[in-house]
Enzyme design. Structure first.
Site, short mmCIF file in Angstrom:
data_model
loop_
_atom_site.label_atom_id
_atom_site.label_comp_id
_atom_site.label_asym_id
_atom_site.label_seq_id
_atom_site.Cartn_x
_atom_site.Cartn_y
_atom_site.Cartn_z
N ASP A 272 -55.24 43.20 7.12
CA ASP A 272 -55.45 41.82 6.68
C ASP A 272 -55.93 41.80 5.24
O ASP A 272 -56.07 40.75 4.64
CB ASP A 272 -56.46 41.10 7.57
CG ASP A 272 -56.58 39.62 7.23
OD1 ASP A 272 -55.54 38.99 6.97
OD2 ASP A 272 -57.72 39.09 7.20
N HIS A 296 -54.76 38.16 4.15
CA HIS A 296 -56.21 37.98 4.12
C HIS A 296 -56.62 36.62 4.73
O HIS A 296 -57.20 35.77 4.06
CB HIS A 296 -56.74 38.09 2.68
CG HIS A 296 -58.21 38.40 2.62
ND1 HIS A 296 -58.80 39.03 1.56
CD2 HIS A 296 -59.21 38.19 3.51
CE1 HIS A 296 -60.10 39.17 1.78
NE2 HIS A 296 -60.37 38.66 2.97
N ILE A 297 -56.30 36.47 6.01
CA ILE A 297 -56.57 35.20 6.70
C ILE A 297 -57.62 35.35 7.79
O ILE A 297 -57.68 34.56 8.73
CB ILE A 297 -55.26 34.60 7.29
CG1 ILE A 297 -54.54 35.63 8.19
CG2 ILE A 297 -54.36 34.10 6.18
CD1 ILE A 297 -53.36 35.04 8.96
#
Length: 331
Positions: A272, A296-297
């Site tokens: 991520d 990157h959530i």
């Protein structure tokens, strides 16, 4: 009564990005500051950051904003507080900030659950080959049932290793154990009393890497952890092992990860976080079917981002007024 400067004006704050509306409402309602903002969902350009921060009493920033001596100099002596909309603070020049007596607020704890949930989803997606399966449905690869087609690896009876059993690491472990995980290993600087809740075994990193079926990285970024997951690390993993990182991209040597995945040294990976972010679309990792990369959530739920926005605003106001900040970073 409005909190004012000696000159009788509202205190100036600069926001380096559009933030969730929950945060903006709090700043507006406080009535103590004049807000200027980089009005975009994209990162502020360096020149605009240096210009925007001039004379500011408060700065609200994101992970993507490098706050160094140059920015602090541009802000000038008025700057009392920096509030970052993140749990990480490696983008802040802490020594410089400390030297100037500037307070720092951040947003820990509130994104723990969301990040842990996403990490479990990422682990399952990589281990059970979900993106591959979706692609096969779309491209016509789904034909008759085949006994070994799209087989992956399950959690039941497995050994899971968590590198960094902090808040997020523990939350991940708590969510994985009900899947029937047999052993939960963890490594880090110290053994944790609370690890007993998940029957966690504190082991050296080498033991964790060689004995785990699934490895989850959720440690802090330190000089020791930077580049920790390298060729030597992956060579110790099982060739059926699944590697997942939701901490910081720089913890992983991506060239070594690519080599391990493409050669069959390890089975699959889920990321991520990457270096850089965003990852270029021509990056070799994106050519691999056994590597799931997300943008990157980890904390991306509406409620979590709303709470992060509110907390960052409250931290900013506390620093401006010289009162308690809900989440102040202690140096």
């Amino acid at each position: 009564m409005l909190m004012q400067t000696a000159a009788g004006k509202l205190m100036k704050v600069f926001l380096t990005r559009r933030i969730p509306p929950e945060g903006m409402k709090i700043l507006s309602a406080a009535g103590i500051c004049e807000v200027s903002q980089w009005d975009s969902d994209e990162p502020v350009q360096r020149a605009d950051l240096l210009k925007g921060v001039q004379g500011a009493h408060g700065l609200l920033c994101l992970l993507s904003d490098k706050i160094d001596a140059e920015v602090l100099d541009a802000a000038g002596p008025n700057l009392k507080v920096i509030s970052t909309l993140s749990v990480g603070y490696d983008h802040l020049a802490i020594d410089e900030i400390k030297k100037r007596g500037i307070r720092v607020g951040y947003t820990p704890d509130v994104l723990t659950d969301a990040t842990a949930e996403l990490t479990v989803a990422l682990l399952l997606a990589a281990a059970r080959r979900l993106p591959e399966g979706v692609e096969e449905v779309k491209n016509g690869g789904w034909s008759s049932w085949k006994p070994l087609w799209l087989c992956g690896y399950g959690l039941s009876g497995s050994t899971v290793g968590v590198i960094g059993l902090g808040r997020i690491g523990m939350a991940i472990a708590q969510r994985l154990m009900p899947f029937g995980v047999k052993r939960l290993l963890y490594s880090g600087r110290t053994a944790k009393d609370y690890a007993a809740e998940v029957n966690g075994e504190y082991v050296p990193l080498d033991t964790l890497v060689s004995e785990s079926d699934f490895i989850v990285v959720s440690c802090s970024l330190t000089p020791e952890t930077q580049g920790m997951c390298d060729k030597a690390f992956f060579s110790k993993m099982k060739n059926t092992g699944v590697f997942v990182n939701s901490s910081r991209g720089i913890v992983v040597n991506q060239e070594d990860l690519y080599a391990a995945l493409s050669s069959g040294q390890i089975a699959a990976a889920g990321l991520d976080v990457t270096t850089p972010e965003p990852l270029p679309t021509n990056h070799p990792l994106l050519t691999l079917k056994n590597c799931v990369v997300l943008p990157h959530i980890g904390s991306a739920t509406y409620s979590t981002r709303g709470i992060m926005g509110a907390l960052s605003a409250q931290n900013l106001l506390g620093g401006l007024q010289g009162t308690d900040m809900p989440s102040e970073l202690t140096f």
